[in-house]
Design a protein around this motif. Structure first.
Motif, PDB file in Angstrom:
ATOM      1  N   PRO A  47      45.269  20.218  60.360  1.00  0.00           N
ATOM      2  CA  PRO A  47      45.757  21.374  60.027  1.00  0.00           C
ATOM      3  C   PRO A  47      46.252  21.669  58.672  1.00  0.00           C
ATOM      4  O   PRO A  47      46.988  22.395  58.499  1.00  0.00           O
ATOM      5  N   HIS A  48      45.903  20.604  57.633  1.00  0.00           N
ATOM      6  CA  HIS A  48      46.489  21.021  56.245  1.00  0.00           C
ATOM      7  C   HIS A  48      47.910  21.199  56.310  1.00  0.00           C
ATOM      8  O   HIS A  48      48.161  22.094  55.759  1.00  0.00           O
ATOM      9  N   GLU A  49      48.643  20.353  56.561  1.00  0.00           N
ATOM     10  CA  GLU A  49      50.274  20.421  56.618  1.00  0.00           C
ATOM     11  C   GLU A  49      50.728  20.659  55.433  1.00  0.00           C
ATOM     12  O   GLU A  49      50.363  19.845  54.495  1.00  0.00           O
ATOM     13  N   LYS A  50      51.159  21.925  54.938  1.00  0.00           N
ATOM     14  CA  LYS A  50      51.975  22.133  53.817  1.00  0.00           C
ATOM     15  C   LYS A  50      51.067  21.935  52.629  1.00  0.00           C
ATOM     16  O   LYS A  50      51.743  22.119  51.531  1.00  0.00           O
ATOM     17  N   GLU A  51      49.784  22.338  53.017  1.00  0.00           N
ATOM     18  CA  GLU A  51      49.065  22.497  51.646  1.00  0.00           C
ATOM     19  C   GLU A  51      48.779  23.868  51.226  1.00  0.00           C
ATOM     20  O   GLU A  51      48.881  24.117  49.789  1.00  0.00           O
ATOM     21  N   PHE A  52      48.876  25.105  51.928  1.00  0.00           N
ATOM     22  CA  PHE A  52      48.615  26.335  51.702  1.00  0.00           C
ATOM     23  C   PHE A  52      50.227  26.942  52.005  1.00  0.00           C
ATOM     24  O   PHE A  52      50.309  27.502  53.065  1.00  0.00           O
ATOM     25  N   VAL A  53      50.941  26.880  51.047  1.00  0.00           N
ATOM     26  CA  VAL A  53      52.302  27.468  51.173  1.00  0.00           C
ATOM     27  C   VAL A  53      52.584  28.730  50.320  1.00  0.00           C
ATOM     28  O   VAL A  53      52.232  28.714  49.040  1.00  0.00           O
ATOM     29  N   LEU A  54      52.676  29.849  50.701  1.00  0.00           N
ATOM     30  CA  LEU A  54      52.918  31.118  49.905  1.00  0.00           C
ATOM     31  C   LEU A  54      54.120  31.599  49.531  1.00  0.00           C
ATOM     32  O   LEU A  54      55.217  31.321  50.362  1.00  0.00           O
ATOM     33  N   ARG A  55      54.390  32.156  48.685  1.00  0.00           N
ATOM     34  CA  ARG A  55      55.790  32.815  48.282  1.00  0.00           C
ATOM     35  C   ARG A  55      55.485  34.321  48.646  1.00  0.00           C
ATOM     36  O   ARG A  55      54.711  34.969  48.025  1.00  0.00           O
ATOM     37  N   GLN A  56      56.421  34.930  49.438  1.00  0.00           N
ATOM     38  CA  GLN A  56      56.428  36.240  49.812  1.00  0.00           C
ATOM     39  C   GLN A  56      56.456  37.190  48.358  1.00  0.00           C
ATOM     40  O   GLN A  56      57.277  36.960  47.482  1.00  0.00           O
ATOM     41  N   GLY A  57      55.501  37.910  48.387  1.00  0.00           N
ATOM     42  CA  GLY A  57      55.466  39.113  47.441  1.00  0.00           C
ATOM     43  C   GLY A  57      54.607  38.735  46.086  1.00  0.00           C
ATOM     44  O   GLY A  57      54.130  39.411  45.358  1.00  0.00           O
ATOM     45  N   ALA A  58      54.125  37.327  46.056  1.00  0.00           N
ATOM     46  CA  ALA A  58      53.082  36.831  44.813  1.00  0.00           C
ATOM     47  C   ALA A  58      51.876  37.235  45.634  1.00  0.00           C
ATOM     48  O   ALA A  58      51.401  37.406  46.633  1.00  0.00           O
ATOM     49  N   ARG A  59      51.048  37.399  44.462  1.00  0.00           N
ATOM     50  CA  ARG A  59      49.546  37.700  44.373  1.00  0.00           C
ATOM     51  C   ARG A  59      48.820  36.711  44.185  1.00  0.00           C
ATOM     52  O   ARG A  59      48.829  35.766  43.387  1.00  0.00           O
ATOM     53  N   TYR A  60      47.689  36.310  45.049  1.00  0.00           N
ATOM     54  CA  TYR A  60      47.015  35.154  45.325  1.00  0.00           C
ATOM     55  C   TYR A  60      45.442  35.411  44.979  1.00  0.00           C
ATOM     56  O   TYR A  60      45.162  36.264  45.599  1.00  0.00           O
ATOM     57  N   ARG A  61      44.903  34.436  44.398  1.00  0.00           N
ATOM     58  CA  ARG A  61      43.458  34.406  44.291  1.00  0.00           C
ATOM     59  C   ARG A  61      43.049  33.186  44.883  1.00  0.00           C
ATOM     60  O   ARG A  61      43.197  32.033  44.781  1.00  0.00           O
ATOM     61  N   LEU A  62      42.115  33.453  45.934  1.00  0.00           N
ATOM     62  CA  LEU A  62      41.100  32.499  46.708  1.00  0.00           C
ATOM     63  C   LEU A  62      39.948  32.251  46.264  1.00  0.00           C
ATOM     64  O   LEU A  62      39.163  33.306  46.384  1.00  0.00           O
ATOM     65  N   VAL A  63      39.582  31.088  45.910  1.00  0.00           N
ATOM     66  CA  VAL A  63      38.102  30.848  45.323  1.00  0.00           C
ATOM     67  C   VAL A  63      37.515  30.093  46.670  1.00  0.00           C
ATOM     68  O   VAL A  63      37.728  29.092  46.633  1.00  0.00           O
ATOM     69  N   PHE A  64      36.445  30.709  47.000  1.00  0.00           N
ATOM     70  CA  PHE A  64      35.872  30.218  48.217  1.00  0.00           C
ATOM     71  C   PHE A  64      34.438  29.451  47.673  1.00  0.00           C
ATOM     72  O   PHE A  64      33.458  30.397  47.205  1.00  0.00           O
ATOM     73  N   ARG A  65      34.590  28.308  47.971  1.00  0.00           N
ATOM     74  CA  ARG A  65      33.232  27.336  47.273  1.00  0.00           C
ATOM     75  C   ARG A  65      32.474  26.737  48.567  1.00  0.00           C
ATOM     76  O   ARG A  65      33.167  25.777  49.151  1.00  0.00           O
ATOM     77  N   ASN A  66      31.431  27.502  48.684  1.00  0.00           N
ATOM     78  CA  ASN A  66      30.751  27.067  50.061  1.00  0.00           C
ATOM     79  C   ASN A  66      29.653  26.019  49.590  1.00  0.00           C
ATOM     80  O   ASN A  66      28.397  26.383  49.075  1.00  0.00           O
ATOM     81  N   ARG A  67      29.910  24.624  49.889  1.00  0.00           N
ATOM     82  CA  ARG A  67      28.794  23.709  49.442  1.00  0.00           C
ATOM     83  C   ARG A  67      28.205  23.403  50.738  1.00  0.00           C
ATOM     84  O   ARG A  67      28.007  22.010  50.888  1.00  0.00           O
ATOM     85  N   THR A  68      27.691  24.144  51.783  1.00  0.00           N
ATOM     86  CA  THR A  68      27.058  23.970  52.846  1.00  0.00           C
ATOM     87  C   THR A  68      25.667  24.881  52.825  1.00  0.00           C
ATOM     88  O   THR A  68      25.826  25.731  52.341  1.00  0.00           O
ATOM     89  N   ASP A  69      24.818  24.287  53.726  1.00  0.00           N
ATOM     90  CA  ASP A  69      23.538  25.245  54.051  1.00  0.00           C
ATOM     91  C   ASP A  69      23.671  26.187  54.998  1.00  0.00           C
ATOM     92  O   ASP A  69      22.860  26.543  55.924  1.00  0.00           O
ATOM     93  N   ASP A  70      24.813  26.744  55.307  1.00  0.00           N
ATOM     94  CA  ASP A  70      25.234  27.918  56.103  1.00  0.00           C
ATOM     95  C   ASP A  70      25.844  29.113  55.482  1.00  0.00           C
ATOM     96  O   ASP A  70      26.677  28.633  54.605  1.00  0.00           O
ATOM     97  N   ALA A  71      25.745  30.169  55.778  1.00  0.00           N
ATOM     98  CA  ALA A  71      26.557  31.382  55.294  1.00  0.00           C
ATOM     99  C   ALA A  71      27.761  31.503  56.120  1.00  0.00           C
ATOM    100  O   ALA A  71      27.524  31.784  57.339  1.00  0.00           O
ATOM    101  N   HIS A  72      29.069  31.461  55.729  1.00  0.00           N
ATOM    102  CA  HIS A  72      30.178  31.457  56.776  1.00  0.00           C
ATOM    103  C   HIS A  72      30.871  32.552  56.428  1.00  0.00           C
ATOM    104  O   HIS A  72      31.240  33.164  55.468  1.00  0.00           O
TER     105      HIS A  72
END
Length: 510
Positions: A417-442
């Motif tokens: 579950p990634h406990e407390k790894e992805f914690v957000l601050r309300q109102g903040a703008r976030y950039r997610l960088v998705f790095r797909n290191r697999t041989d599937d399109a997700h």
């Protein structure tokens, strides 16, 4: 695997894909605001449509009794259903309101509605309202704390639908090794949220869902669901894991809505019409490319949100869970096939016939150009997105399961579950960088939020707002979003098996 039933045992189930919207006044075009003024009635030309499962279900003020004094606006009943893919091919699954796909639920943006969900099965169920900005306790996700609909029980959802556009609803139950659960079943249907803005004039409006049926496990899965192999691969590891792959899920049959290619009624059109097509990939397993022979799609919206730069394309790639709204100008009289661009997939069902008036000939298929699918052509050229307050890197990897076992999936080196790894601050703008290191399109989906695509494999863009994005084979995508939906929000790959075996994480607010 799902059960076969012989056709003499059952009466045919008549499900019509096409909803014809015309004003009846000399064939003038009917706009969405007119549609709502007429109360959502569909004016069908003689011989054009039998409207059952795909007829929009408007608020009707009637449902089964609940503990609440007021009756629900909509009722969904989860129960075993039969699907007649063809007269000689009838299968059994679980669906909504005796059909699969379930009824089109038509709602008004910002107007609170209630939905009674009755579960006539022996297992708890969850109904997820995909693409809506609603609280976590009604989003229909166990990980977020939504109460399930108990076996042989019922539960009422109350939600305020937004934003306007093409959304959908489906089961969000975990399946793991049970191919009779979750999105492997027939539990899916469109939600269309009508807003104040008119998307343009059209003569017909149709809802078409791409679907696979009769799933089975295989150790030999052909990866024909994306075209990223020839494109950039910025995330391809220098050293590849060559361990033997585990079991994956494939399908025996495919359809558009509830009919295989050649069965059921065609989409009937007239020369000069503009047809608004709402397309949904309701697959639990695959991304799919679709084309209409002899025609182009003018893409006007993705995941229900208008694109900044509508473009005409020969084919559309839809990741699992994605929607595209497109206008097709009917300017090539004849009888044509609309379907999967992969010959094998189309020939075993994923297609539908489009027939012009007074045309009687064999349906034609013409392969489209094989231009790579590119989200960025629909964005704002040269635009620069706002800078984020914080950037979150997300690296995706596969651990091959080996013979007779299942692959597992890692996000930043670990499973849910990634406990407390992805914690957000309300109102903040976030950039997610998705790095797909697999041989599937997700196809990656973030619940309860909308994000803006700002980069795809190094190409910058802006203005494309989505809730699901396909990150190509060994590719990279970058999205921005504002943390404006307090509560728990699930992030996951929309391929059921990937989600079940680790490809998900829970975002929470501080």
């Amino acid at each position: 695997m799902q059960m076969f039933l012989c056709s003499p045992c059952l009466q045919p189930i008549l499900v019509r894909e096409t909803i014809l919207l015309r004003s009846g006044r000399g064939g003038s075009l009917l706009k969405r605001r007119d549609f709502m003024r007429f109360g959502g009635a569909a004016f069908a030309q003689a011989g054009t449509a039998r409207l059952l499962a795909q007829t929009p279900l408007m608020p009707m003020g009637g449902s089964v009794p609940t503990n609440n004094a007021a009756k629900a606006d909509y009722t969904l009943r989860i129960a075993p259903v039969t699907v007649e893919l063809a007269p000689d091919h009838i299968l059994s699954t679980i669906g909504y309101n005796d059909t699969s796909p379930g009824p089109v639920l038509r709602m008004r943006e910002g107007k609170t509605v209630s939905v009674d969900v009755i579960n006539d099965t022996d297992v708890p169920e969850l109904v997820h309202w995909h693409g809506m900005l609603i609280p976590s306790d009604v989003d229909g996700v166990e990980e977020q704390g939504t109460p399930p609909v108990p076996a042989r029980g019922r539960r009422r959802y109350q939600l305020t639908p937004r934003p306007a556009g093409s959304r959908w609803y489906h089961s969000h139950a975990m399946a793991e090794a049970d191919l009779h659960r979750g999105s492997y079943t027939g539990q899916f249907g469109f939600v269309y949220v009508d807003g104040a803005n008119d998307p343009g004039q059209y003569d017909q409006e149709i809802f078409l869902s791409l679907r696979d049926w009769e799933p089975f496990f295989t150790s030999n899965m052909d990866d024909d669901d994306d075209d990223g192999h020839a494109g950039p691969q910025p995330e391809k590891p220098a050293t590849l894991n060559t361990d033997p792959n585990g079991l994956e899920v494939n399908s025996m049959t495919y359809s558009i809505n509830d009919k295989v290619l050649g069965a059921g009624e065609p989409i009937r059109v007239k020369q000069g019409q503009r047809v608004l097509m709402h397309l949904l990939n309701a697959s639990a397993i695959e991304n799919r490319r679709i084309a209409l022979a002899g025609h182009q799609f003018q893409v006007i919206a993705m995941d229900g949100n208008p694109v900044p730069t509508p473009q005409k394309v020969d084919s559309i790639l839809l990741g699992a869970g994605e929607r595209v709204d497109a206008i097709v100008e009917m300017n090539q009289p004849g009888v044509w096939i609309m379907g999967a661009t992969e010959d094998r997939i189309r020939n075993i069902g994923l297609g539908i016939i489009v027939e012009y008036e007074n045309q009687h000939r064999q349906p034609q298929w013409v392969a489209p150009s094989r231009a790579a699918w590119d989200y960025t052509i629909f964005g704002k050229a040269g635009a620069t997105p706002l800078p984020p307050d914080e950037t979150i890197e997300m690296v995706f990897e596969k651990i091959p399961g080996g013979s007779g076992k299942f692959n597992s999936w890692l996000v930043n080196g670990k499973q849910y579950p990634h406990e407390k790894e992805f914690v957000l601050r309300q109102g903040a703008r976030y950039r997610l960088v998705f790095r797909n290191r697999t041989d599937d399109a997700h196809p990656l989906h973030l619940h309860r939020h909308q994000f803006e695509l700002v980069e795809m494999n190094g190409i910058r863009t802006a203005g494309i707002v989505k809730d699901t994005v396909v990150v190509p084979y060994y590719g990279r995508a970058v999205v921005d979003f504002v943390a404006d939906q307090p509560g728990l929000s699930l992030f996951h790959c929309h391929i059921q098996q990937h989600m079940d075996y680790g490809f998900k994480a829970l975002f929470r607010y501080a």
